[in-house]
Design a protein around this motif. Structure first.
Motif, short mmCIF file in Angstrom:
data_model
loop_
_atom_site.label_atom_id
_atom_site.label_comp_id
_atom_site.label_asym_id
_atom_site.label_seq_id
_atom_site.Cartn_x
_atom_site.Cartn_y
_atom_site.Cartn_z
N ASN A 37 -27.56 -1.29 -40.11
CA ASN A 37 -26.96 -2.62 -40.11
C ASN A 37 -27.09 -3.34 -41.45
O ASN A 37 -26.19 -4.06 -41.86
CB ASN A 37 -27.60 -3.47 -39.00
CG ASN A 37 -27.29 -2.93 -37.62
OD1 ASN A 37 -26.21 -3.11 -37.09
ND2 ASN A 37 -28.26 -2.25 -37.03
N GLY A 38 -28.23 -3.15 -42.15
CA GLY A 38 -28.41 -3.79 -43.45
C GLY A 38 -27.42 -3.28 -44.47
O GLY A 38 -26.80 -4.05 -45.20
N ARG A 39 -27.26 -1.96 -44.53
CA ARG A 39 -26.30 -1.38 -45.47
C ARG A 39 -24.88 -1.81 -45.13
O ARG A 39 -24.09 -2.15 -46.02
CB ARG A 39 -26.41 0.16 -45.43
CG ARG A 39 -27.59 0.72 -46.22
CD ARG A 39 -27.92 2.15 -45.82
NE ARG A 39 -28.71 2.17 -44.59
CZ ARG A 39 -29.05 3.28 -43.93
NH1 ARG A 39 -28.63 4.46 -44.39
NH2 ARG A 39 -29.78 3.23 -42.85
N MET A 40 -24.55 -1.81 -43.83
CA MET A 40 -23.22 -2.24 -43.41
C MET A 40 -22.99 -3.72 -43.75
O MET A 40 -21.90 -4.11 -44.18
CB MET A 40 -23.05 -2.00 -41.91
CG MET A 40 -23.00 -0.54 -41.51
SD MET A 40 -21.43 0.25 -41.97
CE MET A 40 -20.33 -0.56 -40.81
N GLY A 41 -24.03 -4.53 -43.56
CA GLY A 41 -23.91 -5.95 -43.88
C GLY A 41 -23.65 -6.19 -45.35
O GLY A 41 -22.85 -7.06 -45.73
N ARG A 42 -24.30 -5.39 -46.20
CA ARG A 42 -24.08 -5.54 -47.65
C ARG A 42 -22.71 -5.03 -48.06
O ARG A 42 -22.08 -5.58 -48.97
CB ARG A 42 -25.21 -4.84 -48.41
CG ARG A 42 -26.56 -5.56 -48.26
CD ARG A 42 -27.64 -4.97 -49.13
NE ARG A 42 -28.14 -3.69 -48.66
CZ ARG A 42 -29.06 -3.52 -47.72
NH1 ARG A 42 -29.57 -4.59 -47.11
NH2 ARG A 42 -29.47 -2.32 -47.36
N PHE A 43 -22.22 -3.98 -47.39
CA PHE A 43 -20.85 -3.55 -47.64
C PHE A 43 -19.86 -4.65 -47.26
O PHE A 43 -18.90 -4.93 -48.00
CB PHE A 43 -20.53 -2.28 -46.83
CG PHE A 43 -21.10 -1.02 -47.39
CD1 PHE A 43 -21.23 -0.83 -48.77
CD2 PHE A 43 -21.49 0.02 -46.55
CE1 PHE A 43 -21.74 0.36 -49.29
CE2 PHE A 43 -22.01 1.20 -47.06
CZ PHE A 43 -22.13 1.37 -48.43
#
Length: 506
Positions: free
Chosen positions: A448-454
């Motif tokens: 979720n963190g990586r997706m949120g930054r994307f």
């Protein structure tokens, strides 16, 4: 004679039998002293208070709060039921929070019970329970995840006026889920609550529920009461809810979005000129990839080097060529990040071609996620079914007091989030809330963190901003700002944090 490993296995069997019965709050008498001491020494249980324990992971660092926050609500339900039987319920304010889907762990949980001692019981990590000696009515109580909470009409009547100013998002979400005034009026009339009736009528009128407000006022007057209507909120609501929108989870999300817009627009840098040279912009993304991947993966706890990232980017790596160990997991994560980054670049191109950023995020984010974890599927570490969609079980965020919404509500919250993103005219708001709301919902089990930054960077592109790297050296500040927004409903720290980084990229 049994070996130490065999003895530990016997103790773990005892622990498993308790967990299979849904028991989280483990009492001293639930197992023998030998099993308890063995599990405690090995790190499989942790003492909460004298005579009470919770299951933990032995690899969790000493002093870590994750196991406690993940266990909090189940522990509380077991512990209170053991102490008070069925004669307890959460306070009206905490009941309202649960009704609208706010499972944030409170510093002090207020409980009503005729058996209360009017004193706090200290728990782990500066949390506590305070049991108030107050009578309760069983017919006004309902259960949610094992917790005994007041019915929503009862809680709205019993809560303090300060709740409207201290927690306006929760109160508006709760009020918006009331579709009929019958239950509220029944309690108002039976309790002779004319002052509360005026406050509730004013609060309902604040969110556009004029008919409900009129019904309460007119009914109370017809019963002989004098009603002085007053609005307990500090500001008028800019969102009016129709009677068809009864989901408190969805309405709470909409209220959060609207509430956070004002401070974001005030503090986030004005968008620069739109991007006209798309190829040059995308070329810069290629140049920043290694740095972005290193920091984003490091924030999530992966140990990667720039050399490893370059290696997997070049394709000179076979997911089946090395044993599955920590280094292999790092390489899988790096390769997945590379593949997802390419998919995000495709989305960025569409946005720079003037397509709606929210619509592109909605249609493409599933592809990003599949690419992010595709290498792990190929390597057999996760099942292909795990890429099918949103999570179907609870998740917890390491060290965070914020408990993401239950998995059932994710199915209605995530479409609402993308709808808000599509309809948002201001790039600044899309940037900050595109990231924050996504990780707040936590729609996936992992990533979720990586997706949120994307998502954040796709929204930055839509506003003409440069790609933004969240530096791992400032991870604590980053996580603290997200925590302030999730737990305390304060978006300013996260807005300031991102605004400062954006300023350094311009």
């Amino acid at each position: 004679m049994a070996t130490p490993s065999e003895k530990l296995a016997q103790s773990l069997d005892v622990l498993k039998s308790l967990q299979d019965r849904g028991i989280v709050a483990i009492r001293t008498g639930s197992m023998t002293r030998t099993h308890r001491e063995r599990l405690l020494k090995s790190g499989f249980i942790q003492e909460v208070m004298k005579g009470w324990y919770i299951p933990t992971r032995p690899d969790e660092p000493s002093g870590e709060s994750t196991a406690w926050y993940a266990s909090f609500w189940s522990f509380v339900a077991d512990y209170l039921s053991e102490r008070f039987g069925q004669e307890w319920c959460l306070s009206p304010e905490q009941s309202i929070a649960i009704h609208v889907g706010n499972w944030t762990v409170p510093k002090q949980l207020l409980v009503r019970t005729p058996k209360g001692g009017n004193k706090p019981t200290k728990l782990l990590h500066n949390t506590s329970i305070f049991d108030l000696r107050l009578d309760i009515s069983a017919k006004e109580i309902e259960e949610n995840e094992g917790l005994r909470i007041m019915s929503l009409p009862t809680a709205l009547i019993a809560c303090t006026p300060a709740q409207y100013t201290n927690h306006p998002v929760e109160m508006r979400a709760a009020l918006s889920s009331i579709s009929d005034a019958s239950d509220i009026l029944r309690n108002l009339l039976s309790g002779n609550h004319s002052t509360i009736a005026g406050r509730l009528a004013g609060a309902l009128r604040n969110i556009g529920r004029e008919q409900l407000a009129d019904t309460i006022v007119e009914t109370m007057k017809s019963a002989g009461y004098t009603i002085n209507e007053n609005d307990p909120f500090e500001e008028r609501s800019t969102i009016h809810f129709s009677t068809r929108e009864v989901s408190p989870y969805v309405n709470r999300l909409k209220i959060m979005w609207e509430t956070f817009r004002k401070p974001i627009l005030k503090d986030f840098p004005t968008p620069p000129e739109p991007i006209t040279d798309i190829d040059t912009y995308l070329q810069k993304l290629d140049e920043i990839f290694v740095t972005d991947a290193y920091h984003s993966l490091s924030i999530e706890g992966y140990r990667v080097s720039e050399e490893l990232i370059e290696h997997v980017r070049g394709g000179n790596w076979n997911p089946d060529s090395t044993p599955v160990d920590r280094e292999h997991h790092n390489a899988l994560a790096a390769r997945g990040y590379w593949q997802a980054f390419q998919a995000v670049k495709d989305s960025v191109r569409k946005v720079l071609d003037k397509e709606n950023a929210g619509e592109i995020a909605k249609s493409d984010h599933g592809t990003w996620y599949r690419e992010l974890f595709g290498p792990s599927v190929v390597a057999g570490i996760i099942e292909a079914a795990d890429l099918a969609g949103y999570r179907n079980r609870p998740v917890y965020i390491r060290k965070s007091m914020h408990t993401p919404p239950n998995w059932e509500s994710v199915r209605e919250l995530t479409p609402t989030f993308f709808e808000l993103l599509e309809n948002e005219e201001n790039a600044q708001v899309r940037v900050v809330l595109g990231h924050f709301i996504f990780v707040y919902i936590h729609p996936y089990v992992d990533g979720n963190g990586r997706m949120g930054r994307f998502l954040m960077n796709l929204m930055l592109a839509s506003g003409g901003y440069n790609w933004l790297v969240i530096p791992v050296e400032r991870r604590n500040e980053y996580m603290s700002a997200l925590e302030a927004a999730s737990v305390h409903q304060d978006i300013k720290p996260f807005t300031h944090y991102l605004a400062e980084l954006v300023d350094t990229t311009t």
